[in-house]
Design an enzyme around this catalytic site. Structure first.
Site, PDB file in Angstrom:
ATOM      1  N   MET A   1      -5.139  23.193 -11.690  1.00  0.00           N
ATOM      2  CA  MET A   1      -4.612  23.363 -10.339  1.00  0.00           C
ATOM      3  C   MET A   1      -5.195  24.627  -9.715  1.00  0.00           C
ATOM      4  O   MET A   1      -5.429  25.616 -10.401  1.00  0.00           O
ATOM      5  CB  MET A   1      -3.088  23.463 -10.435  1.00  0.00           C
ATOM      6  CG  MET A   1      -2.372  23.540  -9.116  1.00  0.00           C
ATOM      7  SD  MET A   1      -0.565  23.573  -9.355  1.00  0.00           S
ATOM      8  CE  MET A   1      -0.258  21.855  -9.782  1.00  0.00           C
ATOM      9  N   CYS A   2      -5.407  24.581  -8.414  1.00  0.00           N
ATOM     10  CA  CYS A   2      -5.832  25.782  -7.701  1.00  0.00           C
ATOM     11  C   CYS A   2      -4.926  25.989  -6.495  1.00  0.00           C
ATOM     12  O   CYS A   2      -4.192  25.094  -6.089  1.00  0.00           O
ATOM     13  CB  CYS A   2      -7.296  25.702  -7.283  1.00  0.00           C
ATOM     14  SG  CYS A   2      -7.614  24.708  -5.839  1.00  0.00           S
ATOM     15  N   LYS A   3      -4.991  27.188  -5.962  1.00  0.00           N
ATOM     16  CA  LYS A   3      -4.222  27.531  -4.767  1.00  0.00           C
ATOM     17  C   LYS A   3      -5.168  27.511  -3.581  1.00  0.00           C
ATOM     18  O   LYS A   3      -6.284  28.023  -3.649  1.00  0.00           O
ATOM     19  CB  LYS A   3      -3.615  28.918  -4.930  1.00  0.00           C
ATOM     20  CG  LYS A   3      -2.863  29.408  -3.694  1.00  0.00           C
ATOM     21  CD  LYS A   3      -2.381  30.827  -3.865  1.00  0.00           C
ATOM     22  CE  LYS A   3      -3.548  31.769  -3.795  1.00  0.00           C
ATOM     23  NZ  LYS A   3      -3.203  33.178  -3.853  1.00  0.00           N
TER      24      LYS A   3
END
Length: 190
Positions: free
Chosen positions: A64-66
């Site tokens: 996951m990334c922001k």
């Protein structure tokens, strides 16, 4: 290669090598009455689906990334994504330029020189957004990708089911759909 990772993990992390796959069965629509100002802010990339061989080859290493969506000077959007790469946080920004109706954008890959369409297909602005990207790296190299964004790092099961159903309606198969695991790095405010 950093461009590839940025685009994949950010929104449409576009511009990777594509494998041909069955064409989508349904045309993708854009969120009715899309309100760009409500779409701004922090999102987490929770799911991806693509016809690219790159996703199948690298999906075990993805996390996951922001992403932070902010207004751009030209009326489009700046999408700044922070992701884990080689055990370090990297940040990349891509410009999504408005393309016709509200919720429709275009992105030009500086690496490949190709232009991709990016559509906000559905969002409730508070919990999730479904995006669909498509384009061509060259003759016969069609690229398609769906992305599930969540306002939290733990999207509800119903959102994952909605994303999976959307992906399958676009012709993606189970092996081309991935839900990205959380990581303890790069997801907090910096």
């Amino acid at each position: 290669m950093a461009t590839h990772h940025t685009l994949w993990m950010g929104l449409a992390l576009l511009g990777v090598l594509g494998d041909l796959q069955a064409a989508p069965e349904a045309q993708v629509s854009v969120q009715p009455n899309f309100q760009q100002d409500k779409f701004l802010g922090r999102w987490f990339s929770a799911g991806l689906a693509s016809n690219s061989s790159w996703l199948r080859e690298k999906k075990a290493a993805l996390s996951m990334c922001k992403s932070v969506v902010a207004p751009a000077a030209d009326g489009g959007l700046n999408l700044t994504s922070t992701f884990l790469r080689k055990n370090q946080c990297e940040t990349r920004t891509m410009l999504l330029q408005t393309a016709g109706s509200l919720g429709s954008y275009s992105y030009r890959s500086p690496h490949w020189g190709s232009t991709y369409s990016v559509s906000v297909v559905e969002t409730d602005y508070d919990q999730y957004a479904l995006l669909y990207s498509q384009g061509s790296k060259g003759p016969g190299e069609d690229f398609r990708m769906a992305t599930l964004y969540s306002r939290t790092q733990t999207p509800r099961a119903e959102l994952k089911e909605k994303f999976t159903a959307f992906c399958k309606a676009q012709g993606f198969t189970e092996d081309t759909i991935v839900f990205l695991p959380q990581t303890d790095k790069c997801l907090t405010e910096q």
